[in-house]
Design an enzyme around this catalytic site. Structure first.
Site, short mmCIF file in Angstrom:
data_model
loop_
_atom_site.label_atom_id
_atom_site.label_comp_id
_atom_site.label_asym_id
_atom_site.label_seq_id
_atom_site.Cartn_x
_atom_site.Cartn_y
_atom_site.Cartn_z
N ASP A 1 0.86 -1.16 0.00
CA ASP A 1 0.00 0.00 0.00
C ASP A 1 0.91 1.23 0.00
O ASP A 1 2.11 1.13 0.26
CB ASP A 1 -0.89 -0.04 1.25
CG ASP A 1 -1.73 1.20 1.43
OD1 ASP A 1 -2.41 1.60 0.46
OD2 ASP A 1 -1.70 1.78 2.52
N ASP B 1 -0.15 5.13 1.10
CA ASP B 1 -0.36 6.05 2.22
C ASP B 1 -0.37 5.30 3.55
O ASP B 1 -1.19 4.40 3.75
CB ASP B 1 -1.69 6.79 2.06
CG ASP B 1 -1.73 7.62 0.78
OD1 ASP B 1 -1.22 8.74 0.79
OD2 ASP B 1 -2.27 7.12 -0.22
N ASP C 1 -1.65 -1.01 5.95
CA ASP C 1 -1.88 -0.45 7.29
C ASP C 1 -3.35 -0.37 7.65
O ASP C 1 -3.69 0.24 8.67
CB ASP C 1 -1.25 0.95 7.40
CG ASP C 1 -1.98 1.97 6.54
OD1 ASP C 1 -2.25 1.68 5.36
OD2 ASP C 1 -2.29 3.06 7.05
#
Length: 220
Positions: free
Chosen positions: A12, A14, A171
């Protein structure tokens, strides 16, 4: 000779590889100010990141008095224009990220990017930071938690013939759910923009620093 267990590792963007929170906060607060609204605190906005820019803007508007779709359309455009113009003013890789990417590349791992951030913003950001060439494929506007972008990532990295394996690092529940729905293990970053406690994401493993990623992958 020791063989690394994964041939493809996806990430991922961000809150995983890059700490984009300061630039995203500035962009959202610029859009809120355009509607005469008070800014959101950095910590409040951090937990709104992960599902794409429009979702982030909708959450910010809901937290500052509500909205209709026309207002969301208008302020989302304001936010994106500002963000595109200031895309890497304060954004940096998380500690250890670049060294970890180097180490994966040295092991002949294909590295991929799958993000819900629009591709029209993802590529300029990676270009600005000099990271684009590290990725075998870059998939923006991914629509995680759908497993489809993870399956596309695997296909664009050459597939998993001859016993190869893939893993995904993120996250948020968008990342963990997408990876597991695609049948691959998910590693969660405890330092990311968590929407809920990291131990509640259901990941196969959790890391506190990128120094831990390669040893963690070797145990999965």
């Amino acid at each position: 000779m020791h063989v690394f267990p994964f041939t493809i590792v996806g990430f991922d963007l961000d809150g995983t590889l890059l700490d984009t929170s300061a630039d995203l906060t500035a962009a959202v607060n610029h859009a809120l100010a355009a509607d005469g609204r008070a800014p959101l605190a950095f910590d409040d906005l951090r937990s709104m990141i992960g599902g794409g820019g429009r979702r982030m803007m909708s959450l910010a508007l809901a937290a500052t008095g509500g909205y209709d779709e026309a207002l969301l359309d208008r302020l989302n455009a304001v936010m994106i224009d500002f963000y595109a113009a200031h895309i890497a003013d304060h954004t940096t890789p998380f500690p250890g990220a670049v060294a970890m990417l180097d180490e994966l590349a040295a092991r002949d791992v294909k590295i991929a990017m799958v993000t819900n951030k629009a591709e029209a913003l993802t590529r300029p950001l990676l270009d600005t930071l000099g990271l684009t060439a590290r990725f075998t494929t870059i998939i923006g506007g991914a629509g995680k938690p759908s497993p489809l972008p993870i399956e596309t990532m695997i296909a664009q990295c050459g597939g998993l013939d001859d016993g190869g394996r893939a893993a995904f690092v993120g996250d948020s529940h968008f990342d963990v759910d997408a990876a597991q729905a695609a049948g691959i293990p998910a590693v969660a970053c405890a330092f990311g923009f968590l929407t809920k406690p990291v131990d509640q994401l259901g990941a196969d493993a959790v890391i506190d620093h990128f120094d831990e990623l390669i040893p963690t992958l070797e145990t999965l």
